[in-house]
Motif scaffolding. Structure first.
Motif, PDB file in Angstrom:
ATOM      1  N   ILE A   1       0.737  -1.099  -0.012  1.00  0.00           N
ATOM      2  CA  ILE A   1      -0.155   0.021   0.049  1.00  0.00           C
ATOM      3  C   ILE A   1       0.949   1.308   0.000  1.00  0.00           C
ATOM      4  O   ILE A   1       1.735   1.376   0.996  1.00  0.00           O
ATOM      5  CB  ILE A   1      -0.900   0.130   1.263  1.00  0.00           C
ATOM      6  CG1 ILE A   1      -1.641  -1.326   1.478  1.00  0.00           C
ATOM      7  CG2 ILE A   1      -1.866   1.189   1.261  1.00  0.00           C
ATOM      8  CD1 ILE A   1      -2.536  -1.742   0.166  1.00  0.00           C
TER       9      ILE A   1
ATOM     10  N   SER B   1      -0.509   4.503  -0.715  1.00  0.00           N
ATOM     11  CA  SER B   1      -1.243   5.832  -0.039  1.00  0.00           C
ATOM     12  C   SER B   1      -2.594   5.323  -0.044  1.00  0.00           C
ATOM     13  O   SER B   1      -2.901   4.365  -0.588  1.00  0.00           O
ATOM     14  CB  SER B   1      -1.102   6.820  -1.052  1.00  0.00           C
ATOM     15  OG  SER B   1      -1.818   6.846  -2.252  1.00  0.00           O
ATOM     16  N   ARG B   2      -3.473   6.252   0.562  1.00  0.00           N
ATOM     17  CA  ARG B   2      -4.944   6.012   0.959  1.00  0.00           C
ATOM     18  C   ARG B   2      -5.547   7.355   0.505  1.00  0.00           C
ATOM     19  O   ARG B   2      -5.207   8.225   1.336  1.00  0.00           O
ATOM     20  CB  ARG B   2      -5.088   5.778   2.390  1.00  0.00           C
ATOM     21  CG  ARG B   2      -6.693   5.490   2.592  1.00  0.00           C
ATOM     22  CD  ARG B   2      -6.799   4.655   4.038  1.00  0.00           C
ATOM     23  NE  ARG B   2      -8.386   4.606   4.173  1.00  0.00           N
ATOM     24  CZ  ARG B   2      -9.061   5.496   4.803  1.00  0.00           C
ATOM     25  NH1 ARG B   2      -8.654   6.837   4.864  1.00  0.00           N
ATOM     26  NH2 ARG B   2     -10.517   5.097   4.700  1.00  0.00           N
ATOM     27  N   ARG B   3      -6.140   7.459  -0.551  1.00  0.00           N
ATOM     28  CA  ARG B   3      -6.634   8.543  -0.934  1.00  0.00           C
ATOM     29  C   ARG B   3      -8.225   8.071  -1.537  1.00  0.00           C
ATOM     30  O   ARG B   3      -8.451   6.912  -1.972  1.00  0.00           O
ATOM     31  CB  ARG B   3      -6.131   9.334  -2.226  1.00  0.00           C
ATOM     32  CG  ARG B   3      -4.797   9.697  -1.813  1.00  0.00           C
ATOM     33  CD  ARG B   3      -3.975  10.474  -3.007  1.00  0.00           C
ATOM     34  NE  ARG B   3      -2.713  10.584  -2.583  1.00  0.00           N
ATOM     35  CZ  ARG B   3      -1.688  10.902  -3.497  1.00  0.00           C
ATOM     36  NH1 ARG B   3      -1.955  10.983  -4.811  1.00  0.00           N
ATOM     37  NH2 ARG B   3      -0.526  11.250  -2.954  1.00  0.00           N
TER      38      ARG B   3
ATOM     39  N   SER C   1     -10.837   7.430   0.221  1.00  0.00           N
ATOM     40  CA  SER C   1     -11.441   6.104   0.878  1.00  0.00           C
ATOM     41  C   SER C   1     -10.966   5.044   0.573  1.00  0.00           C
ATOM     42  O   SER C   1     -11.779   3.956   0.735  1.00  0.00           O
ATOM     43  CB  SER C   1     -12.802   6.483   1.067  1.00  0.00           C
ATOM     44  OG  SER C   1     -13.094   7.846   1.643  1.00  0.00           O
ATOM     45  N   THR C   2      -9.945   4.784  -0.236  1.00  0.00           N
ATOM     46  CA  THR C   2      -9.593   3.489  -0.943  1.00  0.00           C
ATOM     47  C   THR C   2      -7.982   3.536  -0.829  1.00  0.00           C
ATOM     48  O   THR C   2      -7.192   4.433  -0.610  1.00  0.00           O
ATOM     49  CB  THR C   2     -10.260   3.208  -2.136  1.00  0.00           C
ATOM     50  OG1 THR C   2     -10.096   1.898  -2.573  1.00  0.00           O
ATOM     51  CG2 THR C   2      -9.509   4.153  -3.354  1.00  0.00           C
ATOM     52  N   TRP C   3      -7.366   2.464  -1.051  1.00  0.00           N
ATOM     53  CA  TRP C   3      -6.136   2.048  -1.202  1.00  0.00           C
ATOM     54  C   TRP C   3      -5.426   2.273  -2.456  1.00  0.00           C
ATOM     55  O   TRP C   3      -6.048   1.980  -3.607  1.00  0.00           O
ATOM     56  CB  TRP C   3      -5.413   0.757  -0.880  1.00  0.00           C
ATOM     57  CG  TRP C   3      -5.890   0.411   0.829  1.00  0.00           C
ATOM     58  CD1 TRP C   3      -6.177   1.247   1.937  1.00  0.00           C
ATOM     59  CD2 TRP C   3      -5.771  -0.766   1.467  1.00  0.00           C
ATOM     60  NE1 TRP C   3      -6.386   0.736   2.866  1.00  0.00           N
ATOM     61  CE2 TRP C   3      -6.341  -0.649   2.719  1.00  0.00           C
ATOM     62  CE3 TRP C   3      -5.643  -2.086   0.886  1.00  0.00           C
ATOM     63  CZ2 TRP C   3      -6.376  -1.668   3.519  1.00  0.00           C
ATOM     64  CZ3 TRP C   3      -5.775  -3.104   1.533  1.00  0.00           C
ATOM     65  CH2 TRP C   3      -6.225  -3.038   2.967  1.00  0.00           C
ATOM     66  N   GLN C   4      -4.222   2.745  -2.795  1.00  0.00           N
ATOM     67  CA  GLN C   4      -3.547   2.528  -3.814  1.00  0.00           C
ATOM     68  C   GLN C   4      -2.155   2.145  -3.558  1.00  0.00           C
ATOM     69  O   GLN C   4      -1.658   2.251  -2.708  1.00  0.00           O
ATOM     70  CB  GLN C   4      -3.134   4.083  -4.451  1.00  0.00           C
ATOM     71  CG  GLN C   4      -4.262   4.846  -5.052  1.00  0.00           C
ATOM     72  CD  GLN C   4      -5.159   5.311  -3.729  1.00  0.00           C
ATOM     73  OE1 GLN C   4      -4.537   6.039  -2.911  1.00  0.00           O
ATOM     74  NE2 GLN C   4      -6.373   5.207  -3.885  1.00  0.00           N
TER      75      GLN C   4
ATOM     76  N   SER D   1      -7.473   1.336  -6.517  1.00  0.00           N
ATOM     77  CA  SER D   1      -8.470   1.112  -5.652  1.00  0.00           C
ATOM     78  C   SER D   1      -8.652  -0.184  -5.157  1.00  0.00           C
ATOM     79  O   SER D   1      -8.027  -1.154  -5.892  1.00  0.00           O
ATOM     80  CB  SER D   1      -9.973   1.365  -6.426  1.00  0.00           C
ATOM     81  OG  SER D   1     -10.257   0.355  -7.455  1.00  0.00           O
ATOM     82  N   MET D   2      -9.317  -0.579  -3.928  1.00  0.00           N
ATOM     83  CA  MET D   2      -9.534  -1.863  -3.464  1.00  0.00           C
ATOM     84  C   MET D   2     -10.226  -2.900  -4.478  1.00  0.00           C
ATOM     85  O   MET D   2      -9.756  -3.789  -4.693  1.00  0.00           O
ATOM     86  CB  MET D   2     -10.180  -1.809  -2.198  1.00  0.00           C
ATOM     87  CG  MET D   2      -9.505  -1.187  -1.005  1.00  0.00           C
ATOM     88  SD  MET D   2      -8.055  -2.508  -0.366  1.00  0.00           S
ATOM     89  CE  MET D   2      -9.263  -3.768   0.131  1.00  0.00           C
TER      90      MET D   2
END
Length: 62
Positions: A11, A13-15, A17-20, A36-37
């Motif tokens: 992971i 970053s988290r932008r 409301s989801t993960w990248q 995204s998830m």
């Protein structure tokens, strides 16, 4: 029972409301970026199709 696959998820970053980040399919040594998830889950699901003939345990189908 189907063969198991191993994935390394990084992971970044988290932008929104989801993960990248990145996911690596260890057995094939393939790495892909995901945004995204949902995209991550779809990538992992596609690997099951690539293995071919994986049985759906809920339905008992191939």
């Amino acid at each position: 029972m189907a063969d198991k696959s191993t994935f390394l998820v990084h992971i970044v970053s988290r932008r929104n409301s989801t993960w990248q980040g990145t996911v690596t399919w260890m057995e094939k040594k393939k790495t892909e970026n995901f945004r995204s998830m949902l995209e991550l889950i779809k990538m992992i699901d596609v690997t099951e199709d690539e293995k071919g003939g994986v049985q759906d345990e809920r339905k008992g189908e191939t």
